[in-house]
Design an enzyme around this catalytic site. Structure first.
Site, PDB file in Angstrom:
ATOM      1  N   HIS A   1     -17.379   2.541   8.598  1.00 23.77           N
ATOM      2  CA  HIS A   1     -17.844   3.732   7.707  1.00 23.77           C
ATOM      3  C   HIS A   1     -18.942   3.676   7.622  1.00 23.77           C
ATOM      4  O   HIS A   1     -19.857   2.558   7.301  1.00 23.77           O
ATOM      5  CB  HIS A   1     -17.118   3.331   6.338  1.00 23.77           C
TER       6      HIS A   1
ATOM      7  N   SER B   1      -5.389   8.382   7.142  1.00 25.30           N
ATOM      8  CA  SER B   1      -4.559   7.381   7.073  1.00 25.30           C
ATOM      9  C   SER B   1      -3.685   7.263   5.822  1.00 25.30           C
ATOM     10  O   SER B   1      -2.294   7.008   6.033  1.00 25.30           O
ATOM     11  CB  SER B   1      -5.742   6.225   6.871  1.00 25.30           C
ATOM     12  N   LEU B   2      -3.953   7.818   4.664  1.00 23.47           N
ATOM     13  CA  LEU B   2      -3.096   7.869   3.676  1.00 23.47           C
ATOM     14  C   LEU B   2      -2.001   9.009   4.094  1.00 23.47           C
ATOM     15  O   LEU B   2      -0.710   8.868   3.788  1.00 23.47           O
ATOM     16  CB  LEU B   2      -3.682   8.447   2.328  1.00 23.47           C
TER      17      LEU B   2
ATOM     18  N   ALA C   1      -8.846   3.769  -1.887  1.00 18.95           N
ATOM     19  CA  ALA C   1      -9.048   5.080  -1.054  1.00 18.95           C
ATOM     20  C   ALA C   1      -9.649   5.975  -2.000  1.00 18.95           C
ATOM     21  O   ALA C   1      -8.965   6.463  -2.970  1.00 18.95           O
ATOM     22  CB  ALA C   1      -7.953   5.259  -0.475  1.00 18.95           C
TER      23      ALA C   1
ATOM     24  N   GLY D   1     -11.463   9.017  -0.780  1.00 21.13           N
ATOM     25  CA  GLY D   1     -11.696  10.536  -0.211  1.00 21.13           C
ATOM     26  C   GLY D   1     -10.526  11.279  -0.571  1.00 21.13           C
ATOM     27  O   GLY D   1     -10.740  12.328  -1.072  1.00 21.13           O
TER      28      GLY D   1
ATOM     29  N   GLY E   1       0.808  -1.114  -0.152  1.00 18.54           N
ATOM     30  CA  GLY E   1      -0.045   0.011   0.059  1.00 18.54           C
ATOM     31  C   GLY E   1       0.600   1.256   0.003  1.00 18.54           C
ATOM     32  O   GLY E   1       2.170   1.345  -0.369  1.00 18.54           O
TER      33      GLY E   1
ATOM     34  N   GLU F   1     -14.614  16.931   4.769  1.00 15.81           N
ATOM     35  CA  GLU F   1     -14.961  15.688   4.987  1.00 15.81           C
ATOM     36  C   GLU F   1     -15.535  15.549   6.718  1.00 15.81           C
ATOM     37  O   GLU F   1     -15.048  16.925   7.255  1.00 15.81           O
ATOM     38  CB  GLU F   1     -13.954  14.398   4.872  1.00 15.81           C
TER      39      GLU F   1
ATOM     40  N   ARG G   1     -10.524   7.197  13.556  1.00 16.04           N
ATOM     41  CA  ARG G   1      -9.753   7.755  12.828  1.00 16.04           C
ATOM     42  C   ARG G   1     -10.373   8.849  12.149  1.00 16.04           C
ATOM     43  O   ARG G   1     -11.583   8.881  11.815  1.00 16.04           O
ATOM     44  CB  ARG G   1      -9.169   6.947  11.655  1.00 16.04           C
TER      45      ARG G   1
ATOM     46  N   ASP H   1      -3.658 -10.517   8.429  1.00 13.88           N
ATOM     47  CA  ASP H   1      -2.332 -11.153   8.267  1.00 13.88           C
ATOM     48  C   ASP H   1      -1.062 -10.727   9.115  1.00 13.88           C
ATOM     49  O   ASP H   1      -0.599 -11.304   9.884  1.00 13.88           O
ATOM     50  CB  ASP H   1      -1.787 -11.237   6.885  1.00 13.88           C
TER      51      ASP H   1
END
Length: 527
Positions: free
Chosen positions: A228, A371-372, A44, A46, A12, A112, A366, A207
């Site tokens: 969400h 997150s990004l 992703a 947003g 990612g 947001e 969050r 994992d």
């Protein structure tokens, strides 16, 4: 055997930004269980949050992050992230990452939920993750080798030195590969697929969290799971995410008869923090109402949200009606592998970044589009740390270890596990339901699985084992935290309990020498 200086498990944004920033004379191997682009980051929609607007400031971003996280956050980590945010975005933009801009070339900034300012940078309208992943992938240097369709199933740890020296992985044909390096980074994402309704990629099954736990790494905050509010539902199944940016552009949540559901619930109404919106939708669903996003007042919806439009069309949802049916579903894990400001764990040479890590940034819930940003920040920070260290050669022999056979241990069927987690450890939890779930999970011999040898298992069986272990960790944490905070809502303890729980983390650790499990509650962050 394969040797490198750095092994990254996952592909990612956090993993790719780390790989991009590592010195070109350092050899890197990326292991990913599917195609490189098959990740939550790629999905992703947003955007990335950063205080770039004239009226904005990192201090405002900091305050919004703490409020969304219900002040369970590590304040130092949040302060550093929000201050680094604008520079990270400018750096990517100057390097050629194609974020959306206005007619004069300025970065477009969206709104947001739970943000006090417009600060969401996006790309491709609603394809921000894809834009960034594709850009970072193109930027990888020849020192980075990518191994697709390799499932990492064991971290190789020298117990005498507490040093992680490598990874065991299963190829698609079932063969086992050994990968050795002085730095091993877990960047596998969260655990969304342990729930029946989820926005997560099919590959995100916990994992990395199970890997780290089995190796003796500390885990924290596993009870905090963000749901969400708006996943598209079609024929009873959640089939994709409807970005929070849609509500940021003015969409409203309504019942089928047109009743707005967020009135008098929260001052921010439809842009309230996600746990509040999710719980409100959940209440209406329990009463037999279908909930819709009313997009009728958004001009040029198809142009602004092309991927969401395509998703609706693929599932025979006519957006011309202005109504999109939605349900809440598992979206993000705030907890994970406990790390410091650089991604270091309690095991030497083992790091965690991205959603697999618990950095303290997100607290109990969050803030949208953080997150990004976190993945970019910790990928760069860890690269800077590794770049300063000399390249060392490690012994590549496998340490002796004692473990039990896994051949006769039972495993749950994945649909049964996903339903049980959604029913009893989902949006609304109770002690009775969590204990029922705990007892059901125990029938699969968790005590033996945490000491089992996974070498003889197939990749699908390993996936089930990791899902089982991760589900147990979430359930145990949710049962221990006797309050409601952020993404963790207990109907039998419906209020925040600052006296006993503010700033307290539930820590899970497996004692690898004795094979024992330990859970403890500790004060995690300075108050």
């Amino acid at each position: 055997m394969n040797h490198a200086d750095v092994i990254i498990i996952g592909s990612g944004v956090a993993a790719l930004h780390l790989a991009k920033k590592i010195r070109s004379d350092i050899n890197v191997i990326i292991l990913t269980k599917s195609y490189l682009i098959n990740s939550n980051s790629y999905l992703a929609q947003g955007g990335v949050a950063a205080a770039l607007g004239k009226a904005d400031d990192p201090a405002k971003h900091y305050a919004d992050t703490l409020e969304a996280g219900r002040h369970h956050n590590d304040e130092e980590a949040v302060d550093r992230l929000t201050k680094e945010g604008p520079g990270l975005i400018r750096e990517l933009a100057l390097a050629g990452c194609s974020f959306d801009r206005d007619e004069v070339g300025k970065l477009l900034l969206g709104m947001e939920g739970a943000h006090s300012e417009k600060r969401i940078v996006h790309g491709g309208g609603d394809a921000t993750g894809k834009i960034i992943v594709d850009f970072l992938h193109r930027q990888l240097s020849p020192n980075v080798s990518v191994y697709e369709f390799v499932l990492a199933f064991e971290l190789i740890v020298d117990q005498e030195t507490n040093q992680c020296i490598g990874v065991k992985g299963k190829y698609a044909d079932g063969e086992t590969g050994h990968f050795f390096a002085g730095h091993v980074v877990v960047a596998t994402g969260g655990c969304g697929q342990i729930y029946g309704f989820t926005s997560n990629a099919e590959t995100v099954t916990g994992d990395g969290i199970a890997l780290a736990y089995l190796a003796g790494a500390e885990l924290a905050d596993m009870e905090f799971v963000q749901f969400h509010p708006t996943l598209l539902i079609s024929e009873g199944k959640a089939v994709g995410l409807i970005s929070e940016a849609v509500r940021g552009e003015g969409a409203k949540l309504l019942t089928g008869d047109g009743q707005p559901i967020m009135e008098n619930i929260h001052p921010l109404k439809d842009l309230a923090p996600r746990h509040i919106v999710s719980q409100t939708i959940y209440d209406y669903l329990k009463q037999g109402h279908q909930v819709y996003l009313d997009i009728s007042n958004i001009n040029n919806f198809s142009a602004r949200f092309p991927n969401i439009t395509a998703l609706c069309e693929q599932n025979n949802i006519e957006i011309q009606t202005g109504l999109i049916p939605v349900v809440p579903g598992c979206h993000f894990l705030m907890g994970g592998i406990k790390t410091d400001l650089y991604g270091r764990t309690n095991i030497q040479g083992l790091y965690a970044i991205g959603e697999a890590a618990c950095t303290g940034i997100h607290g109990a819930n969050r803030l949208a589009s953080n997150s990004l940003l976190e993945g970019l920040a910790y990928g760069k920070r860890l690269a800077q740390l590794i770049n300063k260290q000399p390249i060392v050669s490690l012994c590549s022999s496998l340490p002796d270890r004692k473990s039990n056979s896994s051949e006769t241990l039972p495993l749950p069927e994945v649909p049964d596990l996903k339903k049980a987690m959604m029913d009893y450890a989902g949006i609304v939890r109770t002690g009775k339901g969590l204990r029922h779930l705990q007892e059901w999970l125990a029938t699969f011999h968790i005590e033996k699985w945490v000491k089992a040898d996974l070498d003889t298992l197939s990749p699908p069986e390993i996936k089930k084992a990791f899902m089982l272990i991760t589900a147990w960790l979430v359930t145990e944490s949710a049962l221990q935290r006797t309050e409601s905070r952020g993404g963790h809502f207990r109907l039998d303890f419906p209020f925040e309990d600052d006296l006993n729980w503010r700033k307290k983390q539930i820590i899970h650790k497996r004692n690898t020498e004795k094979g024992e499990r330990h859970e403890q509650i500790e004060t995690a962050f300075a108050t």
